[in-house]
Write an enzyme that holds these catalytic residues in place. Structure first.
Site, PDB file in Angstrom:
ATOM      1  N   TYR A 220       0.792  -1.229   0.000  1.00 10.26           N
ATOM      2  CA  TYR A 220       0.000   0.000   0.000  1.00 10.26           C
ATOM      3  C   TYR A 220       0.825   1.280   0.000  1.00 10.26           C
ATOM      4  O   TYR A 220       0.253   2.372  -0.050  1.00 10.26           O
ATOM      5  CB  TYR A 220      -0.934   0.012   1.224  1.00 10.26           C
ATOM      6  CG  TYR A 220      -1.794  -1.218   1.320  1.00 10.26           C
ATOM      7  CD1 TYR A 220      -2.818  -1.442   0.410  1.00 10.26           C
ATOM      8  CD2 TYR A 220      -1.567  -2.172   2.311  1.00 10.26           C
ATOM      9  CE1 TYR A 220      -3.598  -2.582   0.486  1.00 10.26           C
ATOM     10  CE2 TYR A 220      -2.346  -3.313   2.395  1.00 10.26           C
ATOM     11  CZ  TYR A 220      -3.359  -3.513   1.476  1.00 10.26           C
ATOM     12  OH  TYR A 220      -4.130  -4.643   1.552  1.00 10.26           O
TER      13      TYR A 220
ATOM     14  N   HIS B 277      -8.816  -0.284  -5.817  1.00  9.59           N
ATOM     15  CA  HIS B 277      -7.937  -0.937  -4.841  1.00  9.59           C
ATOM     16  C   HIS B 277      -6.520  -0.434  -5.049  1.00  9.59           C
ATOM     17  O   HIS B 277      -6.056  -0.337  -6.192  1.00  9.59           O
ATOM     18  CB  HIS B 277      -7.972  -2.460  -5.001  1.00  9.59           C
ATOM     19  CG  HIS B 277      -9.322  -3.034  -4.779  1.00  9.59           C
ATOM     20  ND1 HIS B 277      -9.839  -3.211  -3.515  1.00  9.59           N
ATOM     21  CD2 HIS B 277     -10.280  -3.418  -5.660  1.00  9.59           C
ATOM     22  CE1 HIS B 277     -11.064  -3.707  -3.631  1.00  9.59           C
ATOM     23  NE2 HIS B 277     -11.356  -3.833  -4.918  1.00  9.59           N
ATOM     24  N   MET B 278      -5.831  -0.138  -3.969  1.00  8.73           N
ATOM     25  CA  MET B 278      -4.435   0.294  -4.038  1.00  8.73           C
ATOM     26  C   MET B 278      -3.552  -0.819  -4.605  1.00  8.73           C
ATOM     27  O   MET B 278      -2.686  -0.567  -5.433  1.00  8.73           O
ATOM     28  CB  MET B 278      -3.927   0.676  -2.651  1.00  8.73           C
ATOM     29  CG  MET B 278      -4.634   1.860  -2.024  1.00  8.73           C
ATOM     30  SD  MET B 278      -3.846   3.402  -2.395  1.00  8.73           S
ATOM     31  CE  MET B 278      -2.488   3.361  -1.225  1.00  8.73           C
TER      32      MET B 278
END
Length: 149
Positions: free
Chosen positions: A22, A100-101
Site C-alpha cells: 500500500y 484498490h491500491m
C-alpha cells in the site's frame, strides 16, 4: 456533481500497514488528493470510512437518499465476502467504481474474487493512490456522459 468516496475496513490504517502493498501514503493524504482533483473536474468529493459493516451499509443507504451522482469504493477485505455491502450498493441508481491500491488479482487467492465487481461499472486496481485518482476521473466521466445523454 457530488461524488461519494467510501473506504472500508482497515483502510484508515493506510500509511501504517504493509507498505509493500500500500505504500506509505495515509488515507488523509489520499482524501486531499481526491479533493484537489475533484475541484479541477468540477466535482464535490465526500469521504466516508468505517470499520463497521452496518455503518457502511447505512452510509450507502444515505447516499441513495441524497441522490449522489457516483460512488467510488474501496471496500477493503469486505470486497471479497460482504454481500451486505454489495446489496446496499445495488440499491444505488448511480455509477459505482471499485478501486484498490494493490492488485487484488496478484495477491492471495481469497482476494481474487470481488462480490462488488458485478454491480460496479468498472474496477481499477494495483496503481496505489493513482487507482483512486483514475477512479474519480472515471466516475466524473460516467456522470458527464449520462448528463449529455
Amino acid at each position: 456533481m457530488n461524488i461519494l468516496v467510501l473506504n472500508g475496513i482497515n483502510l484508515n490504517m493506510f500509511g501504517k500497514r504493509d507498505p509493500k502493498q500500500y505504500g506509505t501514503i495515509t488515507l488523509a493524504q489520499i482524501d486531499e488528493q481526491l479533493d484537489a482533483l475533484g475541484a479541477e473536474l468540477g466535482a464535490t468529493v465526500q469521504h466516508f470510512q468505517s470499520n463497521h459493516e452496518g455503518e457502511m451499509a447505512e452510509r450507502i443507504h444515505q447516499a441513495h437518499v441524497d441522490n449522489v451522482d457516483a460512488v467510488l469504493i474501496n471496500a477493503g477485505a469486505w470486497t471479497h465476502y460482504s454481500y451486505g455491502i454489495r446489496d446496499a450498493l445495488a440499491i444505488l441508481k448511480c455509477p459505482i467504481v471499485e478501486v484498490h491500491m494493490s492488485n487484488i488479482h496478484a495477491r492471495e487467492p481469497f482476494r481474487h474474487h470481488s462480490v462488488i465487481a458485478e454491480i460496479a461499472r468498472g474496477q481499477i486496481a494495483g496503481f496505489g493512490v493513482d487507482s483512486y485518482l483514475m477512479g474519480l476521473r472515471a466516475a466524473v466521466n460516467l456522470v458527464n456522459a449520462a448528463k449529455a445523454g
